[in-house]
Design a protein around this motif. Structure first.
Motif, PDB file in Angstrom:
ATOM      1  N   ASP A 186       3.284  -0.784   3.622  1.00  0.00           N
ATOM      2  CA  ASP A 186       2.900  -2.038   4.289  1.00  0.00           C
ATOM      3  C   ASP A 186       2.607  -3.117   3.239  1.00  0.00           C
ATOM      4  O   ASP A 186       2.140  -2.816   2.136  1.00  0.00           O
ATOM      5  N   ASP A 206       0.830  -1.212   0.000  1.00  0.00           N
ATOM      6  CA  ASP A 206       0.000   0.000   0.000  1.00  0.00           C
ATOM      7  C   ASP A 206       0.866   1.265   0.000  1.00  0.00           C
ATOM      8  O   ASP A 206       2.104   1.192  -0.027  1.00  0.00           O
ATOM      9  N   LYS A 239      -1.004  -8.952   7.076  1.00  0.00           N
ATOM     10  CA  LYS A 239      -0.418  -7.654   6.744  1.00  0.00           C
ATOM     11  C   LYS A 239       0.885  -7.497   7.536  1.00  0.00           C
ATOM     12  O   LYS A 239       0.924  -7.777   8.741  1.00  0.00           O
ATOM     13  N   TYR A 252       0.894  -6.822   2.040  1.00  0.00           N
ATOM     14  CA  TYR A 252      -0.233  -7.741   2.239  1.00  0.00           C
ATOM     15  C   TYR A 252       0.128  -9.073   1.574  1.00  0.00           C
ATOM     16  O   TYR A 252       0.553  -9.088   0.412  1.00  0.00           O
ATOM     17  N   LEU A 269      -8.059  -3.728   0.231  1.00  0.00           N
ATOM     18  CA  LEU A 269      -7.362  -4.878  -0.348  1.00  0.00           C
ATOM     19  C   LEU A 269      -8.376  -5.710  -1.133  1.00  0.00           C
ATOM     20  O   LEU A 269      -9.410  -6.117  -0.597  1.00  0.00           O
ATOM     21  N   SER A 307      -8.131  -2.736   4.700  1.00  0.00           N
ATOM     22  CA  SER A 307      -6.678  -2.912   4.836  1.00  0.00           C
ATOM     23  C   SER A 307      -6.197  -2.553   6.244  1.00  0.00           C
ATOM     24  O   SER A 307      -5.092  -2.931   6.628  1.00  0.00           O
TER      25      SER A 307
END
Lengths: 427, 280
Positions: free
Chosen positions: A233, A229, A246, A235, A298, A313
């Motif tokens: 971060d 993102d 995450k 995923y 997400l 998210s």
């Protein structure tokens, strides 16, 4: 009101009216009737012509409505790069979208290559990589970095190809088992593999490798989807453990959610590899490729559930699921690749079983800014209204200009009159 | 009496006003000395405005067409749907001179799918004029039935499907006579009337259903399902027909059969629940 009556050739009356302000006007009943009839006829004619034009504009074929397609709004499909039978897409899996909207589709059958399509679906060329190790053979994951470079993961070769915009190709050897997915941010690359994921810098130098094979929380069983993102971060979609987690930039886990029954674990314990019944709200079968949409959510593709599942998210909460099985435009048969175009607010889906790439939209994926909304409107048939809109704005501008000039002239006239009047009074 | 006529009967007033009008030379040329020039209909500002409106409508329409052409809305650069793709594929092959009946059938089918019925009709006639013999002729007859259904001409579809079935049966007889006793029978001899016949059965069922003849529709589907007992969608269709005809048990049986091949299908479960066969 004084009135003069004149006659036109037909003998019907045309009046010279003097209105209250003293301006004289002409009234022609015959003229008004004639023009009204012509206007009505013209209006009907244009309506009929518009109807036939609309029929040309609307794509022909079996197109599922949003309700029929499980909330998916279909935009268009891409079937091939030419009119020949050997120029049609065959089992397109991975898919990526470049910053300019170009859609990249690896073609595995025949001469393996990556095909480029313009956002309108027209073919824009292809590339098949360099020689030997750099040759594109079995691309399973593809993404475009913020710098415009294309990254292709090849499971069978266990490498990552970086194709720079200047045409240079770099091969990154990967120290992970069966790499299958990739995500790229401004300063890092994340590669998903069978037993975890690797974080690399943009030169391909490994920064961190996280995970081992297994069923426990920090173990993985085929990471088919990775996404990064705006905060950096990461995923991770752990397909056969049916989990999403995450991680922060340093590889510390922030949250983990179960999205359905674990496939291989269940099979190992004597159950079926795919079980429909699950307590997980998302109820996923095989969570796979993932992207972050324009709203920061997400979005995860589920190949065997023929759907897109959307997650918050922030905490991994399941939000919504879209899509259904079928061959109609807007439905899926084994969708296996997903990419998001923030400018146009649409997703490209590699619809493997239907031999096509579909461009679709789902509700709530756009950020609230005006630009994507305008781009979205103009990416469809509404483009046909662009010139009339420009003409309308020009006409409006001209009308305002004339009004301002008239008002200014009137004001000048009044000033002059007032000056003369003052002068006469003084005299 | 209308006001205008009253005015007309008063020559002084008209003259006076005409003299007034002369001073307004820009709009209405009314000369008191010479015979007055008749103001055209465009001297009326309302007429002028309406004319402007008409002109603007026309310009806006033409501009819309121009921008549709300019931005590729009217002529999409690539096929957007499977039907458009099929049409393009078949068109390319036909342009290249293909006389394969399958290609022509695909092309005609694609034309029907893209609602180009007149062109489909022309292509069927063109192929007929070319004197195609069996088995190509069968494809044309099947295509004609498809076209009839697309045009919602259900009786014509039944009549044309009769002709098509007769042609298929005649072809089978010929092949049986020709290949009797040989070890390499044709597909038709091995498999019966074949895929075209099964398609025709479904077409007939659709035509019967639309003509309100449920029993005939069910009979056509019965025959189809004899060879395609796992066709879940057809089982559901027959179940729907039986349900509508009041044969609840028959409908439940069909839905349950279909459910075997499509386990967990929500639509089938819903239909069963509606008939009281499950909890839904």
């Amino acid at each position: 009101m004084a009135k003069a009556v004149l006659h036109d050739q037909s003998g019907s009356a045309a009046h010279l009216d003097t209105d209250e302000s003293g301006d004289r006007t002409v009234k022609s009943k015959r003229g008004r009737r004639l023009v009204t009839v012509i206007l009505i006829f013209l209006f009907l004619l244009l309506c009929a012509a518009s109807y036939f034009l609309l029929r040309l504009v609307v794509p022909a074929g079996d197109i599922a409505t949003s309700d029929e397609a499980g909330g998916i709004t279909w935009v268009r499909s891409i079937y091939g790069w030419g009119p020949g039978p050997d120029q049609q897409l065959s089992r397109p899996g991975a898919v990526a979208i470049a910053g300019d909207g170009t859609i990249l589709v690896p073609q595995i059958s025949g001469n393996a290559q990556v095909l480029r399509f313009n956002p309108d679906g027209s073919f824009d060329g292809s590339f098949d990589g360099g020689e030997d190790e750099g040759r594109i053979l079995y691309p399973t994951g593809i993404r475009v970095g913020p710098d415009g470079a294309i990254y292709v993961v090849q499971t069978t070769q266990g490498n990552l190809l970086k194709l720079s915009p200047d045409g240079n190709e770099t091969i990154f050897a990967l120290d992970v088992v069966e790499p299958s997915s990739v995500a790229v941010a401004a300063d890092r690359i994340v590669v998903g593999a069978k037993e975890g994921f690797a974080i690399l810098d943009l030169d391909g130098t490994p920064v961190n490798v996280i995970g081992t094979g297994g069923f426990a929380d920090d173990q993985f069983d085929t990471v088919s989807g990775v996404a990064i993102d705006d905060n950096g971060d990461i995923y991770i979609v752990d397909t056969y453990n049916n989990r999403i987690s995450k991680y922060d930039q340093d590889g510390q886990r922030i949250w983990i959610v179960t999205t359905g029954n674990p496939g291989n674990q269940s099979a190992n314990q004597g159950g079926g590899s795919v079980n429909v019944e699950t307590d997980a709200p998302a109820g996923m079968q095989t969570p796979g490729t993932a992207v972050i949409d324009g709203n920061g959510r997400l979005v995860v593709l589920d190949m065997l559930d023929f759907s897109l599942a959307v997650f918050d998210s922030e905490n991994g909460d399941f939000l919504e699921k879209y899509g259904t099985f079928g061959a109609e435009e807007g439905k899926f048969v084994y969708p296996s690749g997903i990419a998001y175009d923030a400018e146009r607010d649409w997703f490209a889906i590699g619809d493997l079983g239907n031999d096509r790439v579909q461009i679709v939209r789902i509700p709530g994926s756009s950020s609230s800014s005006l630009l994507p909304t305008a781009r979205r409107a103009l990416s469809g048939a509404l483009r046909a209204l662009l010139l009339p809109l420009i003409l309308l704005l020009l006409a409006l501008g001209y009308w305002i200009y004339r009004k301002v000039r008239e008002r200014r002239a009137n004001r000048l006239e009044m000033h002059e009159f007032s000056d003369e009047h003052t002068l006469e009074s003084a005299e | 009496m209308p006001e205008s006529n009253q005015d007309h009967n008063d020559p002084n007033e008209v003259q006076l006003d005409r003299e007034d009008a002369v001073s307004d030379a820009s709009e209405d040329v009314v000369d008191a000395a010479s015979p007055p020039a008749r103001p055209g209909i465009f001297a009326d500002p309302v007429v002028r405005r309406l004319s402007w409106l008409g002109g603007l409508m026309l310009v806006a329409f033409l501009a819309a067409v121009a921008s549709a052409l300019l931005f590729g809305v009217l002529n999409p650069p690539a096929p957007r749907t499977a039907s458009e793709r099929d049409l393009k594929l078949a068109e390319t092959q036909i342009d290249a001179g293909s006389t394969e009946p399958e290609v022509w059938f695909s092309y005609i089918s694609a034309l029907i799918s893209t609602d180009q019925y007149s062109k489909a009709e022309r292509m069927i006639n063109k192929a007929r004029d070319a004197g195609y013999e069996d088995p190509a002729k069968q494809y044309l007859l099947v295509a004609q039935v498809r076209l009839d259904l697309a045009r919602e001409e259900y009786q014509a579809a039944l009549d044309d499907s009769d002709l098509a079935i007769q042609a298929l049966e005649a072809q089978l007889v010929i092949e049986e006579e020709q290949f009797a006793g040989t070890k390499t029978p044709t597909v038709m001899i091995a498999e019966g009337l074949g895929e075209n016949y099964e398609t025709l059965l479904l077409n007939r069922a659709e035509a019967f259903e639309n003509l309100g003849q449920s029993e005939d529709a069910i009979a056509a589907l019965d025959e189809y399902l004899l060879k395609n007992e796992r066709a879940a969608d057809i089982l559901v269709w027959r179940g729907d027909l039986k349900s509508a005809a009041g044969d609840t048990q028959g409908a439940i049986s069909d839905y349950e059969n279909a459910s075997q091949y499509m386990p967990g299908d929500e639509e089938i479960l819903k239909k069963l629940a509606e008939l009281g066969a499950t909890d839904g």
